[in-house]
Design a protein around this motif. Structure first.
Motif, mmCIF file in Angstrom:
data_model
loop_
_atom_site.group_PDB
_atom_site.id
_atom_site.type_symbol
_atom_site.label_atom_id
_atom_site.label_comp_id
_atom_site.label_asym_id
_atom_site.label_seq_id
_atom_site.Cartn_x
_atom_site.Cartn_y
_atom_site.Cartn_z
ATOM 1 N N PHE A 41 75.728 50.879 29.225
ATOM 2 C CA PHE A 41 74.873 51.460 28.190
ATOM 3 C C PHE A 41 73.551 50.707 28.091
ATOM 4 C CE2 PHE A 41 73.970 51.234 23.456
ATOM 5 C CZ PHE A 41 73.247 52.404 23.423
ATOM 6 N N CYS A 42 73.606 49.379 28.045
ATOM 7 C CA CYS A 42 72.382 48.571 27.964
ATOM 8 C C CYS A 42 71.562 48.686 29.246
ATOM 9 C CB CYS A 42 72.734 47.112 27.688
ATOM 10 S SG CYS A 42 73.457 46.845 26.049
ATOM 11 N N ARG A 43 72.248 48.716 30.367
ATOM 12 C CA ARG A 43 71.533 48.843 31.640
ATOM 13 C C ARG A 43 70.719 50.134 31.682
ATOM 14 N NH1 ARG A 43 72.977 51.779 36.266
ATOM 15 N NH2 ARG A 43 71.766 51.189 38.100
ATOM 16 N N TYR A 44 71.300 51.246 31.214
ATOM 17 C CA TYR A 44 70.583 52.519 31.268
ATOM 18 C C TYR A 44 69.374 52.497 30.338
ATOM 19 C CZ TYR A 44 69.854 57.517 31.786
ATOM 20 O OH TYR A 44 69.321 58.745 32.064
ATOM 21 N N ARG A 45 69.493 51.859 29.202
ATOM 22 C CA ARG A 45 68.353 51.769 28.287
ATOM 23 C C ARG A 45 67.232 50.944 28.902
ATOM 24 N NH1 ARG A 45 71.038 50.685 22.362
ATOM 25 N NH2 ARG A 45 68.843 50.487 21.755
ATOM 26 N N ILE A 46 67.599 49.860 29.564
ATOM 27 C CA ILE A 46 66.578 49.016 30.192
ATOM 28 C C ILE A 46 65.915 49.739 31.357
ATOM 29 C CG2 ILE A 46 66.211 46.884 31.507
ATOM 30 C CD1 ILE A 46 68.453 45.620 29.839
ATOM 31 N N THR A 47 66.711 50.365 32.208
ATOM 32 C CA THR A 47 66.135 51.035 33.390
ATOM 33 C C THR A 47 65.271 52.233 32.996
ATOM 34 O OG1 THR A 47 68.190 52.324 33.632
ATOM 35 C CG2 THR A 47 67.976 50.323 34.954
ATOM 36 N N SER A 48 65.597 52.932 31.905
ATOM 37 C CA SER A 48 64.761 54.056 31.489
ATOM 38 C C SER A 48 63.374 53.568 31.069
ATOM 39 C CB SER A 48 65.431 54.826 30.350
ATOM 40 O OG SER A 48 65.532 54.034 29.183
ATOM 41 N N VAL A 49 63.308 52.404 30.422
ATOM 42 C CA VAL A 49 62.015 51.823 30.054
ATOM 43 C C VAL A 49 61.289 51.318 31.301
ATOM 44 C CG1 VAL A 49 60.862 50.021 28.711
ATOM 45 C CG2 VAL A 49 62.841 51.204 27.752
ATOM 46 N N CYS A 50 62.026 50.695 32.214
ATOM 47 C CA CYS A 50 61.417 50.218 33.457
ATOM 48 C C CYS A 50 60.815 51.368 34.260
ATOM 49 C CB CYS A 50 62.457 49.484 34.303
ATOM 50 S SG CYS A 50 62.947 47.876 33.663
ATOM 51 N N ASN A 51 61.507 52.486 34.312
ATOM 52 C CA ASN A 51 60.991 53.644 35.052
ATOM 53 C C ASN A 51 59.686 54.144 34.458
ATOM 54 O OD1 ASN A 51 63.204 53.587 36.752
ATOM 55 N ND2 ASN A 51 64.358 55.099 35.593
ATOM 56 N N PHE A 52 59.588 54.125 33.127
ATOM 57 C CA PHE A 52 58.349 54.543 32.477
ATOM 58 C C PHE A 52 57.205 53.600 32.847
ATOM 59 C CE2 PHE A 52 55.454 53.850 28.891
ATOM 60 C CZ PHE A 52 54.857 55.098 28.815
ATOM 61 N N PHE A 53 57.446 52.297 32.724
ATOM 62 C CA PHE A 53 56.395 51.327 33.042
ATOM 63 C C PHE A 53 55.977 51.401 34.508
ATOM 64 C CE2 PHE A 53 57.352 49.230 29.003
ATOM 65 C CZ PHE A 53 56.074 48.814 28.618
ATOM 66 N N THR A 54 56.939 51.601 35.381
ATOM 67 C CA THR A 54 56.614 51.699 36.811
ATOM 68 C C THR A 54 55.652 52.856 37.074
ATOM 69 O OG1 THR A 54 58.748 50.763 37.455
ATOM 70 C CG2 THR A 54 57.575 52.049 39.118
ATOM 71 N N TYR A 55 55.907 53.998 36.436
ATOM 72 C CA TYR A 55 55.064 55.172 36.687
ATOM 73 C C TYR A 55 53.658 54.990 36.132
ATOM 74 C CZ TYR A 55 53.601 60.022 37.055
ATOM 75 O OH TYR A 55 52.912 61.181 37.363
ATOM 76 N N ILE A 56 53.536 54.478 34.907
ATOM 77 C CA ILE A 56 52.183 54.343 34.361
ATOM 78 C C ILE A 56 51.416 53.222 35.074
ATOM 79 C CG2 ILE A 56 52.812 55.314 32.124
ATOM 80 C CD1 ILE A 56 52.768 52.481 30.974
ATOM 81 N N ARG A 57 52.127 52.243 35.615
ATOM 82 C CA ARG A 57 51.453 51.236 36.446
ATOM 83 C C ARG A 57 50.886 51.891 37.707
ATOM 84 N NH1 ARG A 57 56.064 47.787 35.653
ATOM 85 N NH2 ARG A 57 55.685 46.309 33.949
ATOM 86 N N TYR A 58 51.647 52.789 38.303
ATOM 87 C CA TYR A 58 51.168 53.503 39.485
ATOM 88 C C TYR A 58 49.905 54.294 39.163
ATOM 89 C CZ TYR A 58 55.480 52.497 42.085
ATOM 90 O OH TYR A 58 56.514 51.878 42.755
ATOM 91 N N ILE A 59 49.891 54.941 37.989
ATOM 92 C CA ILE A 59 48.695 55.693 37.588
ATOM 93 C C ILE A 59 47.521 54.739 37.399
ATOM 94 C CG2 ILE A 59 47.660 57.139 35.802
ATOM 95 C CD1 ILE A 59 50.395 58.318 35.249
ATOM 96 N N GLN A 60 47.759 53.620 36.717
ATOM 97 C CA GLN A 60 46.688 52.650 36.476
ATOM 98 C C GLN A 60 46.119 52.107 37.782
ATOM 99 O OE1 GLN A 60 47.808 48.782 35.224
ATOM 100 N NE2 GLN A 60 45.988 48.432 33.963
ATOM 101 N N GLN A 61 46.986 51.910 38.764
ATOM 102 C CA GLN A 61 46.554 51.359 40.045
ATOM 103 C C GLN A 61 46.013 52.414 40.994
ATOM 104 O OE1 GLN A 61 50.095 49.337 41.378
ATOM 105 N NE2 GLN A 61 50.117 47.940 39.631
ATOM 106 N N GLY A 62 45.987 53.670 40.561
ATOM 107 C CA GLY A 62 45.443 54.747 41.395
ATOM 108 C C GLY A 62 46.343 55.148 42.539
#
Length: 254
Positions: free
Chosen positions: A200-221
């Motif tokens: 349960f905790c792992r899924y909550r952490i990975t869902s936040v990580c997935n969000f940050f990964t994507y917006i980092r990709y956008i920021q980095q072009g």
């Protein structure tokens, strides 16, 4: 020779009758389907009135429509086909405009309107655990992209610079303090400590990580194959996953 010809003729006639029978069956099925579609369709054509305003006479007793409806009560007409439901979506203009403004000058500053709302509504609730000090360290590691998650192997449990209560174990989650089967553990930055976490905790952490990964990709072009609308809906999908995770829904590896 005459007998052989008669046998062939009889066989041919038999096959012809069988073929005609199959054709009749298919035609009957087609007619039945047409009748079903016409009778169940809400837009089926109505009978045209006869010249002079007269309506065609029907044999048998007919009830007044209002009387029939009242007598039927709560009984549902089983012949009516239920409407087909499909997933639909519509962009919230406020969220969309905030995303477009952020997209023009992308930043990872949590105080910008776009990220501040997501922090308040999704990220903070997702990473709020009973062990608040460790939860804050997890959020910091996620923001700095220094958190790692790995499956629990067969290696012996090691506790370095922390007690068993702080680090948890294969049967105790370090973030909730509850007795749970922990199939993964996390490591924060350069720390040598491993913290065992429940699915349960792992899924909550990975869902936040997935969000940050994507917006980092956008920021980095790095997101070049999607337009602004596609990026927006991808962000909404990632927010949806965080929302489900904070409500207790998660996917567990069996």
């Amino acid at each position: 020779m005459v007998r052989e010809a008669n046998v062939k003729q009889a066989t041919a006639e038999k096959q012809l009758k069988e073929a005609q029978g199959k054709i009749d069956v298919l035609q009957a099925e087609v007619a039945a389907l047409k009748t079903l579609v016409l009778s169940s369709s809400p837009t089926s054509p109505m009978q045209e009135p006869l010249p002079g305003g007269k309506t065609p006479f029907k044999k048998g007793h007919t009830r007044n429509k209002s009387t029939s409806s009242a007598m039927s009560g709560s009984h549902q007409d089983l012949s009516v086909i239920q409407p087909i439901v499909k997933d639909s979506k519509e962009a919230d203009l406020s969220l969309y405009n905030e995303f477009r403004s952020w997209k023009d000058e992308p930043t990872m500053d949590r105080t910008c309107p776009f990220l501040d709302k997501i922090y308040q509504e999704d990220i903070f609730p997702c990473l709020t655990f009973s062990k608040s000090e460790l939860a804050s360290a997890v959020l910091e590691a996620v923001e700095n992209n220094t958190l790692s998650i790995e499956p629990v192997g067969l290696q012996p449990i090691r506790f370095v610079k922390a007690s068993a209560v702080e680090c948890g174990g294969p049967k105790k989650c370090a973030l909730t303090g509850q007795s749970k089967s922990c199939k993964h553990r996390i490591k924060l930055g350069d720390s040598s400590n491993y913290y065992y976490i429940s699915p349960f905790c792992r899924y909550r952490i990975t869902s936040v990580c997935n969000f940050f990964t994507y917006i980092r990709y956008i920021q980095q072009g790095l997101v070049k194959q999607q337009d602004v609308d596609q990026m927006f809906w991808e962000v909404m999908q990632l927010r949806k996953e965080m929302s489900l995770a904070k409500l207790g829904y998660f996917k567990e590896e069996l």
